[in-house]
Scaffold this motif. Structure first.
Motif, PDB file in Angstrom:
ATOM      1  N   ARG A 163      20.366  16.964  14.930  1.00 53.39           N
ATOM      2  CA  ARG A 163      21.338  17.724  15.716  1.00 53.39           C
ATOM      3  C   ARG A 163      22.602  18.037  14.937  1.00 53.39           C
ATOM      4  N   ASP A 164      22.844  17.297  13.871  1.00 51.46           N
ATOM      5  CA  ASP A 164      24.018  17.576  13.052  1.00 51.46           C
ATOM      6  C   ASP A 164      23.676  18.420  11.829  1.00 51.46           C
ATOM      7  N   GLY A 165      22.379  18.867  11.729  1.00 48.98           N
ATOM      8  CA  GLY A 165      21.969  19.663  10.581  1.00 48.98           C
ATOM      9  C   GLY A 165      22.768  20.950  10.496  1.00 48.98           C
ATOM     10  N   GLN A 166      23.147  21.326   9.294  1.00 50.51           N
ATOM     11  CA  GLN A 166      23.978  22.504   9.095  1.00 50.51           C
ATOM     12  C   GLN A 166      23.098  23.753   8.998  1.00 50.51           C
ATOM     13  N   THR A 167      22.399  24.086  10.083  1.00 56.49           N
ATOM     14  CA  THR A 167      21.563  25.270  10.102  1.00 56.49           C
ATOM     15  C   THR A 167      22.371  26.462  10.586  1.00 56.49           C
ATOM     16  N   PRO A 168      21.963  27.669  10.207  1.00 56.97           N
ATOM     17  CA  PRO A 168      22.704  28.847  10.662  1.00 56.97           C
ATOM     18  C   PRO A 168      22.728  28.936  12.176  1.00 56.97           C
ATOM     19  N   LEU A 173      15.955  33.813   1.988  1.00 53.00           N
ATOM     20  CA  LEU A 173      16.840  32.822   2.592  1.00 53.00           C
ATOM     21  C   LEU A 173      16.237  32.237   3.866  1.00 53.00           C
ATOM     22  N   ARG A 174      15.666  33.077   4.702  1.00 49.62           N
ATOM     23  CA  ARG A 174      15.130  32.607   5.981  1.00 49.62           C
ATOM     24  C   ARG A 174      13.881  31.749   5.781  1.00 49.62           C
ATOM     25  N   TYR A 175      13.064  32.070   4.780  1.00 48.08           N
ATOM     26  CA  TYR A 175      11.905  31.211   4.502  1.00 48.08           C
ATOM     27  C   TYR A 175      12.361  29.822   4.109  1.00 48.08           C
ATOM     28  N   ALA A 192      13.107  29.853  21.179  1.00 49.74           N
ATOM     29  CA  ALA A 192      13.494  31.040  20.404  1.00 49.74           C
ATOM     30  C   ALA A 192      14.244  30.645  19.137  1.00 49.74           C
ATOM     31  N   GLY A 193      15.036  29.573  19.220  1.00 45.87           N
ATOM     32  CA  GLY A 193      15.750  29.097  18.047  1.00 45.87           C
ATOM     33  C   GLY A 193      14.822  28.567  16.975  1.00 45.87           C
ATOM     34  N   VAL A 194      13.715  27.935  17.386  1.00 46.56           N
ATOM     35  CA  VAL A 194      12.735  27.455  16.414  1.00 46.56           C
ATOM     36  C   VAL A 194      12.153  28.624  15.637  1.00 46.56           C
ATOM     37  N   VAL A 195      11.718  29.660  16.353  1.00 44.33           N
ATOM     38  CA  VAL A 195      11.134  30.822  15.689  1.00 44.33           C
ATOM     39  C   VAL A 195      12.177  31.500  14.809  1.00 44.33           C
ATOM     40  N   ASP A 196      13.413  31.560  15.275  1.00 42.48           N
ATOM     41  CA  ASP A 196      14.485  32.147  14.491  1.00 42.48           C
ATOM     42  C   ASP A 196      14.681  31.386  13.181  1.00 42.48           C
ATOM     43  N   ARG A 197      14.694  30.054  13.261  1.00 40.39           N
ATOM     44  CA  ARG A 197      14.898  29.245  12.056  1.00 40.39           C
ATOM     45  C   ARG A 197      13.713  29.326  11.101  1.00 40.39           C
ATOM     46  N   MET A 198      12.493  29.334  11.653  1.00 44.35           N
ATOM     47  CA  MET A 198      11.298  29.361  10.822  1.00 44.35           C
ATOM     48  C   MET A 198      11.013  30.754  10.275  1.00 44.35           C
ATOM     49  N   LEU A 199      11.614  31.771  10.852  1.00 51.70           N
ATOM     50  CA  LEU A 199      11.406  33.190  10.569  1.00 51.70           C
ATOM     51  C   LEU A 199      10.080  33.671  11.136  1.00 51.70           C
ATOM     52  N   ALA A 200       8.987  32.958  10.873  1.00 50.87           N
ATOM     53  CA  ALA A 200       7.693  33.311  11.453  1.00 50.87           C
ATOM     54  C   ALA A 200       6.864  32.045  11.568  1.00 50.87           C
ATOM     55  N   VAL A 201       6.128  31.927  12.680  1.00 50.37           N
ATOM     56  CA  VAL A 201       5.289  30.754  12.950  1.00 50.37           C
ATOM     57  C   VAL A 201       3.859  31.234  13.137  1.00 50.37           C
ATOM     58  N   GLN A 202       2.944  30.766  12.293  1.00 51.75           N
ATOM     59  CA  GLN A 202       1.576  31.260  12.357  1.00 51.75           C
ATOM     60  C   GLN A 202       0.990  31.024  13.739  1.00 51.75           C
ATOM     61  N   THR A 253      15.160  28.456   4.747  1.00 48.61           N
ATOM     62  CA  THR A 253      15.852  27.827   5.874  1.00 48.61           C
ATOM     63  C   THR A 253      14.894  27.006   6.721  1.00 48.61           C
ATOM     64  N   GLY A 254      13.709  27.542   6.979  1.00 48.97           N
ATOM     65  CA  GLY A 254      12.763  26.854   7.834  1.00 48.97           C
ATOM     66  C   GLY A 254      11.712  26.048   7.120  1.00 48.97           C
ATOM     67  N   HIS A 255      11.552  26.252   5.789  1.00 52.78           N
ATOM     68  CA  HIS A 255      10.460  25.624   5.059  1.00 52.78           C
ATOM     69  C   HIS A 255      10.916  24.813   3.842  1.00 52.78           C
ATOM     70  N   GLY A 256      12.213  24.843   3.528  1.00 52.21           N
ATOM     71  CA  GLY A 256      12.660  24.156   2.331  1.00 52.21           C
ATOM     72  C   GLY A 256      12.480  22.639   2.413  1.00 52.21           C
ATOM     73  N   PRO A 257      12.495  21.973   1.261  1.00 54.51           N
ATOM     74  CA  PRO A 257      12.471  22.561  -0.077  1.00 54.51           C
ATOM     75  C   PRO A 257      11.078  23.110  -0.412  1.00 54.51           C
ATOM     76  N   ALA A 258      11.055  24.263  -1.038  1.00 49.97           N
ATOM     77  CA  ALA A 258       9.808  24.902  -1.425  1.00 49.97           C
ATOM     78  C   ALA A 258      10.049  25.681  -2.711  1.00 49.97           C
ATOM     79  N   ARG A 259       8.958  25.969  -3.396  1.00 49.76           N
ATOM     80  CA  ARG A 259       9.046  26.732  -4.638  1.00 49.76           C
ATOM     81  C   ARG A 259       9.039  28.227  -4.328  1.00 49.76           C
ATOM     82  N   LEU A 260       9.499  29.014  -5.278  1.00 50.54           N
ATOM     83  CA  LEU A 260       9.428  30.462  -5.108  1.00 50.54           C
ATOM     84  C   LEU A 260       7.972  30.904  -5.005  1.00 50.54           C
ATOM     85  N   GLN A 261       7.067  30.206  -5.701  1.00 51.61           N
ATOM     86  CA  GLN A 261       5.637  30.539  -5.609  1.00 51.61           C
ATOM     87  C   GLN A 261       5.098  30.279  -4.203  1.00 51.61           C
TER      88      GLN A 261
END
Length: 377
Positions: free
Chosen positions: A22-27, A211-213, A34-44, A215-223
């Motif tokens: 709850r204290d995470g510094q998310t946008p 940035l949005r990827y 709706a906030g989950v989908v917004d943070r994840m950008l897309a959910v399969q 935001t919801g999936h980090g840490p991740a590689r560019l690949q």
């Protein structure tokens, strides 16, 4: 060079991005599903029921009714903006995402479309039929829509119907909108979720995508991002250059991983075991799944014959088994990997109870905005 991290630290940070404290510094963004989908950008979301839980499992105390409500209010729609596969996405993001991905997806599908005798003339005719059938607030189930095409002389036999709908979604004509029993109905995107303002230019869209990827999936590689989005590496590098100042770089196993700064503590709900949905982004959202899904267990979750990703048990950020819904009482039957050294399944009791609560809410969702249908809601 970024900050070196261990595998345990990588998984802790990844949990914090998927299940932020709850204290995470998310946008800033909307609360709840709706906030989950917004943070994840897309959910399969090709498995509709599992996708509802993928969203609900990230909202403490949520119910299936609450997730369906954001679909019925057009806060979230379902389309195919990445990898040509169905995802939940916010309407404000869908158009610019498809603006970057659709052309390549349609080109990659051209051979299959030709095999199905779906030439441009047929697809344009299907577009005209769909536009007329859905105009004025109409919402049609998949079967109703395919019957409409067949009745107009456009065969939907075999896989033609699926690919026609897919093409119409790629070209931003239709999307899956209001809930319709155990699925969703097809609607015109511009009527169900009208566009709001001019789209961003290409560089800004690439910045948002990267940035949005992370935001919801980090840490991740560019690949991982290029695999997930199917953008070219060149475009991904442009996006990363634009977003780099807003991201933190970590180094694990000699590779750079990108994440939001200051998002380091996951929600306390992750301290017990978690029930991940089938196709959950925590497993599926990366090209390299080894940190969270050891290769020796991969075939237990990812079924090579049909590409299905089974629901998985997660403990300390690692997949340690599978589970399935118990239809008798809507709880979960767990199947830990024998080699995972779990002493018992009690650690998943809280997650099982949360899943049962999620399914227990049998209230009928409120009717969405008035739609003209062939049958009542």
């Amino acid at each position: 060079m970024g900050t070196p991290i261990t595998r345990d630290q990588l998984l802790q940070l990844r949990l914090a991005h998927h299940f932020p404290g709850r204290d995470g510094q998310t946008p800033p963004g909307p609360p709840g599903p709706a906030g989950v989908v917004d943070r994840m950008l897309a959910v399969q979301a090709q498995d509709f029921g599992q996708a509802l839980w993928a969203v609900g499992s990230r909202v403490r105390g949520s119910t299936r009714h609450e997730v369906l409500a954001v679909l019925d209010s057009a806060e979230v729609v379902r389309s195919a903006p990445v990898r040509g596969t169905l995802h939940f996405v916010r309407p404000a993001d869908l158009r610019w995402m498809l603006g970057l991905t659709a052309e390549r997806m349609i080109k990659s599908a051209s051979r299959r479309l030709a095999e199905l005798d779906l030439d441009q003339r047929t697809l344009h005719r299907a577009r005209d039929v769909a536009g007329e059938a859905l105009a004025g607030g109409m919402a049609l189930s998949r079967d109703e829509f395919l019957e409409t095409l067949d009745g107009s002389g456009i065969s939907t036999s075999g896989q033609r119907g699926y690919h026609i709908i897919w093409y119409l979604a790629q070209t931003q004509l239709v999307c899956w909108g209001p809930s319709d029993g155990s699925q969703q109905a097809l609607v015109l995107l511009d009527e169900w979720a009208p566009g709001n303002g001019a789209p961003p230019d290409r560089d800004e869209a690439l910045r948002r995508f990267v940035l949005r990827y992370f935001t919801g999936h980090g840490p991740a590689r560019l690949q991982d991002f290029t695999w997930w989005s199917k953008l070219t590496l060149a475009d991904a590098k442009v996006g990363l250059a634009q977003a780099r100042s807003e991201l933190e770089e970590y180094v694990y196993d000699g590779a750079s991983y990108w994440a939001l700064p200051e998002v380091t503590e996951p929600d306390p709900l992750t301290e017990g075991g978690l029930l991940l949905a089938g196709y959950d982004e925590y497993i599926l959202g990366y090209q390299d799944r080894a940190p969270s899904l050891p290769p020796e267990y991969a075939s237990r979750i990812q079924l090579a014959k049909n590409g299905v990703f089974k629901p998985s048990l997660l403990l300390d950020g690692r997949a340690v088994g599978t589970w399935r819904r118990n239809p008798r009482d809507n709880t979960a039957d767990t199947a830990p990997f024998a080699e995972s050294a779990i002493s018992g399944t009690e650690v998943f009791d809280g997650a099982i109870a949360a899943y049962a609560r999620f399914l227990a809410d049998k209230r009928t969702p409120e009717k969405p905005r008035k739609l003209n249908r062939t049958r009542d809601w």
